[in-house]
Design a protein around this motif. Structure first.
Motif, PDB file in Angstrom:
ATOM      1  N   LEU A 297      -1.564   6.387   7.737  1.00 21.30           N
ATOM      2  CA  LEU A 297      -1.501   7.308   6.609  1.00 21.30           C
ATOM      3  C   LEU A 297      -0.432   8.370   6.829  1.00 21.30           C
ATOM      4  O   LEU A 297      -0.348   8.963   7.908  1.00 21.30           O
ATOM      5  CB  LEU A 297      -2.856   7.980   6.387  1.00 21.30           C
ATOM      6  N   GLN A 298       0.357   8.610   5.807  1.00 20.16           N
ATOM      7  CA  GLN A 298       1.328   9.711   5.773  1.00 20.16           C
ATOM      8  C   GLN A 298       1.078  10.497   4.478  1.00 20.16           C
ATOM      9  O   GLN A 298       1.803  10.372   3.499  1.00 20.16           O
ATOM     10  CB  GLN A 298       2.759   9.177   5.825  1.00 20.16           C
ATOM     11  N   VAL A 299       0.029  11.272   4.500  1.00 21.33           N
ATOM     12  CA  VAL A 299      -0.471  11.948   3.301  1.00 21.33           C
ATOM     13  C   VAL A 299      -0.449  13.452   3.538  1.00 21.33           C
ATOM     14  O   VAL A 299      -1.031  13.930   4.509  1.00 21.33           O
ATOM     15  CB  VAL A 299      -1.908  11.475   2.966  1.00 21.33           C
ATOM     16  N   PRO A 300       0.204  14.217   2.686  1.00 19.25           N
ATOM     17  CA  PRO A 300       0.186  15.674   2.830  1.00 19.25           C
ATOM     18  C   PRO A 300      -1.138  16.263   2.354  1.00 19.25           C
ATOM     19  O   PRO A 300      -1.806  15.716   1.474  1.00 19.25           O
ATOM     20  CB  PRO A 300       1.349  16.146   1.959  1.00 19.25           C
ATOM     21  N   ILE A 301      -1.512  17.389   2.942  1.00 16.83           N
ATOM     22  CA  ILE A 301      -2.710  18.135   2.554  1.00 16.83           C
ATOM     23  C   ILE A 301      -2.250  19.403   1.848  1.00 16.83           C
ATOM     24  O   ILE A 301      -1.517  20.207   2.420  1.00 16.83           O
ATOM     25  CB  ILE A 301      -3.584  18.481   3.767  1.00 16.83           C
ATOM     26  N   HIS A 349      -9.958   7.206   0.061  1.00 16.85           N
ATOM     27  CA  HIS A 349      -9.362   6.863  -1.230  1.00 16.85           C
ATOM     28  C   HIS A 349      -7.859   6.631  -1.097  1.00 16.85           C
ATOM     29  O   HIS A 349      -7.308   5.719  -1.724  1.00 16.85           O
ATOM     30  CB  HIS A 349      -9.633   7.989  -2.227  1.00 16.85           C
ATOM     31  N   ALA A 350      -7.197   7.473  -0.302  1.00 18.01           N
ATOM     32  CA  ALA A 350      -5.755   7.309  -0.118  1.00 18.01           C
ATOM     33  C   ALA A 350      -5.441   5.981   0.563  1.00 18.01           C
ATOM     34  O   ALA A 350      -4.496   5.277   0.180  1.00 18.01           O
ATOM     35  CB  ALA A 350      -5.195   8.471   0.694  1.00 18.01           C
ATOM     36  N   ALA A 351      -6.223   5.600   1.578  1.00 16.58           N
ATOM     37  CA  ALA A 351      -5.984   4.341   2.276  1.00 16.58           C
ATOM     38  C   ALA A 351      -6.238   3.139   1.378  1.00 16.58           C
ATOM     39  O   ALA A 351      -5.481   2.158   1.398  1.00 16.58           O
ATOM     40  CB  ALA A 351      -6.861   4.271   3.526  1.00 16.58           C
ATOM     41  N   SER A 352      -7.304   3.186   0.582  1.00 18.62           N
ATOM     42  CA  SER A 352      -7.605   2.053  -0.302  1.00 18.62           C
ATOM     43  C   SER A 352      -6.544   1.887  -1.390  1.00 18.62           C
ATOM     44  O   SER A 352      -6.312   0.769  -1.862  1.00 18.62           O
ATOM     45  CB  SER A 352      -8.986   2.235  -0.938  1.00 18.62           C
ATOM     46  N   PHE A 353      -5.887   2.982  -1.788  1.00 26.73           N
ATOM     47  CA  PHE A 353      -4.837   2.874  -2.801  1.00 26.73           C
ATOM     48  C   PHE A 353      -3.498   2.473  -2.187  1.00 26.73           C
ATOM     49  O   PHE A 353      -2.821   1.565  -2.681  1.00 26.73           O
ATOM     50  CB  PHE A 353      -4.692   4.207  -3.541  1.00 26.73           C
ATOM     51  N   SER A 360      -9.877   3.206  -7.419  1.00 20.94           N
ATOM     52  CA  SER A 360     -11.192   3.806  -7.596  1.00 20.94           C
ATOM     53  C   SER A 360     -12.018   3.553  -6.340  1.00 20.94           C
ATOM     54  O   SER A 360     -11.506   3.057  -5.334  1.00 20.94           O
ATOM     55  CB  SER A 360     -11.882   3.226  -8.840  1.00 20.94           C
ATOM     56  N   HIS A 361     -13.305   3.905  -6.419  1.00 18.72           N
ATOM     57  CA  HIS A 361     -14.194   3.731  -5.273  1.00 18.72           C
ATOM     58  C   HIS A 361     -14.721   2.300  -5.279  1.00 18.72           C
ATOM     59  O   HIS A 361     -15.867   2.029  -5.664  1.00 18.72           O
ATOM     60  CB  HIS A 361     -15.354   4.736  -5.355  1.00 18.72           C
ATOM     61  N   GLY A 362     -13.874   1.360  -4.864  1.00 19.32           N
ATOM     62  CA  GLY A 362     -14.226  -0.046  -4.873  1.00 19.32           C
ATOM     63  C   GLY A 362     -14.650  -0.549  -3.512  1.00 19.32           C
ATOM     64  O   GLY A 362     -15.055   0.204  -2.614  1.00 19.32           O
ATOM     65  N   ASP A 363     -14.536  -1.866  -3.339  1.00 19.22           N
ATOM     66  CA  ASP A 363     -14.992  -2.495  -2.097  1.00 19.22           C
ATOM     67  C   ASP A 363     -14.174  -2.053  -0.893  1.00 19.22           C
ATOM     68  O   ASP A 363     -14.724  -1.803   0.185  1.00 19.22           O
ATOM     69  CB  ASP A 363     -14.929  -4.019  -2.245  1.00 19.22           C
ATOM     70  N   ASN A 364     -12.851  -1.958  -1.036  1.00 18.92           N
ATOM     71  CA  ASN A 364     -12.026  -1.559   0.094  1.00 18.92           C
ATOM     72  C   ASN A 364     -12.266  -0.102   0.488  1.00 18.92           C
ATOM     73  O   ASN A 364     -12.241   0.236   1.674  1.00 18.92           O
ATOM     74  CB  ASN A 364     -10.543  -1.769  -0.243  1.00 18.92           C
ATOM     75  N   CYS A 365     -12.501   0.753  -0.481  1.00 15.66           N
ATOM     76  CA  CYS A 365     -12.828   2.139  -0.154  1.00 15.66           C
ATOM     77  C   CYS A 365     -14.142   2.216   0.607  1.00 15.66           C
ATOM     78  O   CYS A 365     -14.280   3.005   1.547  1.00 15.66           O
ATOM     79  CB  CYS A 365     -12.890   2.967  -1.441  1.00 15.66           C
ATOM     80  N   ARG A 366     -15.108   1.401   0.233  1.00 17.46           N
ATOM     81  CA  ARG A 366     -16.379   1.364   0.964  1.00 17.46           C
ATOM     82  C   ARG A 366     -16.189   0.780   2.365  1.00 17.46           C
ATOM     83  O   ARG A 366     -16.867   1.203   3.315  1.00 17.46           O
ATOM     84  CB  ARG A 366     -17.394   0.535   0.172  1.00 17.46           C
TER      85      ARG A 366
END
Length: 481
Positions: A297-301, A349-353, A360-366
């Motif tokens: 992940l390379q996500v800013p906060i 959520h960021a990783a699943s997208f 959305s909150h799907g199978d990969n997010c879970r």
């Protein structure tokens, strides 16, 4: 008779030193004021030499248009603060360089550049982003799409639904009682699920499809992963276990005694939480990224002073088609437990997208949430009650899905029929039926006028014809712009 008085000019006595000074001044002719070196008296009374052959050169840190607000300013708003980490340091552009870069980017852009399309896989509850549409879609194999296309192209007369009083009558008053009882049943089911989760362990309650391995083909290159891992080196020590002490995440709780806290957690326990909140979020992000998300992940906060929710995962797709994410946190977060839960939820959520194309909150997010709980058992449980707040509906085949982000600024197409996709805010509790949109857009008019003219040149399948027409429509719009 009046006589005029003659004015007599008084001369100061000339000394020997003045004579020598005059001789020296005449000897140095190069120091005499010339046309290029003219003496000028300023307002303060100082005498300076004006050099007309030289121009003032603006320094590199100041642009010539001083006093004007630059529209290309890269800084954030004054009310918001942003943490980028070591990998997200913004370059300190000067005014002159920034203008030149904008000019160069505008000149280098080709006038024939065609913006890319974003294809969405609709029909399921969770929206999936695709790079290419579904191939080999034949109208003969899809009767519903065939009927809608024939009505759209005028090959079949459209039928208007007649009013039926027995079916289209108003809702009975007893239906309100049915809705209330349904909500009560859902509340009872939710309470039963919470009780069962407290009784059984995580391994027993998790479905088998959530335990399946996650698709990691969307991770960055190995070189980029190694670079990210080196940046997490200072935070990896927080993952170490010490005998007789709690873990780092669990030590942040006020219920844990300071005598048994993790050594690296004492700094955050003994100081004010609001003062160390930003630094703690950075450490937690590096820990979770290293232990759960494979350093990918390379996500800013971004910290916000005002939001409608405590956190938000801002998802977007750039001009090159790359999926990006930002985690927004509210400044009023008051406890470390709340910060851990919200940050970990946003990272899932960021990783699943970014990695798995889920919106959305799907199978990969879970699956990512399950991996987080298995890697860090002391981490809080991620809530699964976040639903998509935007409804994506195809204007032709009426397939729909839900997402947590608004991608209406992108050029969206349905991956099945390759028609336009509409985006509208929705309430997940209200499930309204989807119907084809009869509004004639420029894209629909172009398809209706040219679909039947392709013949065999566009291929034998619906997918090949729509791909060719989409390409021609984008080229036509790019030349007009």
């Amino acid at each position: 008779m009046e006589t005029r008085k003659l004015t007599v000019k008084r001369h100061l006595p000339v000394t020997k030193g003045d004579v020598l000074a005059k001789k020296k001044s005449h000897r140095k002719l190069d120091e005499m004021p010339t046309h290029s070196k003219r003496l000028v008296v300023t307002r303060s009374g100082r005498v300076v030499v004006s050099r007309s052959d030289q121009q003032f050169v603006f320094p590199a840190s100041q642009s010539e248009g001083d006093g004007e607000e630059d529209s290309n300013d890269l800084s954030l708003d004054a009310d918001d603060e942003e943490y980028w980490g070591h990998a997200f340091e913004q370059p300190k552009w000067t005014g002159r360089k920034r203008r030149s870069s904008c000019k160069s980017s505008s000149t280098n852009a080709s006038p024939e550049a065609v913006p890319s399309l974003v294809y969405l896989e609709l029909g399921n509850k969770v929206l999936i982003v695709r790079d290419e549409p579904q191939p080999n879609i034949v109208l003969g194999n899809d009767e519903e799409l065939k009927t809608k296309m024939h009505k759209f192209l005028g090959l079949m007369p459209s039928r208007r639904k007649l009013y039926n009083p027995a079916v289209d009558s108003d809702m009975d008053p007893q239906d309100d009682e049915k809705i209330v009882s349904r909500e009560e049943n859902q509340a009872e089911i939710r309470d039963d699920f919470v009780r069962q989760a407290n009784v059984y362990s995580l391994e027993e309650c998790t479905p088998d499809f959530v335990k399946e391995p996650i698709d990691l083909s969307g991770l960055p290159s190995k070189k980029q992963l190694a670079a990210n891992c080196r940046r997490h080196k200072s935070s990896v020590a927080c993952l170490e276990r010490h005998k007789g002490f709690y873990g780092f995440v669990q030590s942040l709780s006020p219920a844990i005694s300071l005598n048994r806290c993790h050594p690296l957690a004492l700094t955050y326990r003994q100081t004010n939480f609001h003062q160390r909140k930003v630094a703690l979020a950075k450490v937690l992000f590096n820990m979770f990224n290293h232990a759960i998300f494979h350093c990918g992940l390379q996500v800013p906060i971004i910290w916000k002073h005002s939001m409608t929710t405590r956190w938000k995962c801002q998802l977007a797709i750039d001009t090159s088609g790359k999926r990006t994410a930002e985690i927004l946190l509210l400044r009023r977060i008051a406890t470390a437990a709340e910060l851990i839960q919200l940050l970990l939820h946003g990272m899932c959520h960021a990783a699943s997208f970014v990695f798995n194309r889920e919106l959305s909150h799907g199978d990969n997010c879970r699956r990512w949430a399950y991996q987080a709980r298995m890697a860090l058992p002391e981490a809080p449980t991620i809530e699964e009650n976040c639903f998509g707040s935007f409804k994506y509906t195809c204007t032709m085949c009426t397939r729909c899905s839900y997402g947590v982000a608004d991608l209406s600024t992108q050029l969206l197409r349905c991956s099945h029929c390759q028609f336009e996709v509409s985006v509208k805010p929705c309430n997940i509790k209200i499930h309204d039926g989807a119907r084809s949109d009869p509004t004639l857009t420029p894209f629909k008019c172009f398809i209706r006028d040219n679909y039947l003219k392709l013949g065999e040149e566009g291929g034998t399948t619906h997918s090949s014809k729509m791909a060719l027409l989409n390409e021609e429509f984008m080229k036509m719009n790019s030349t007009k712009a």
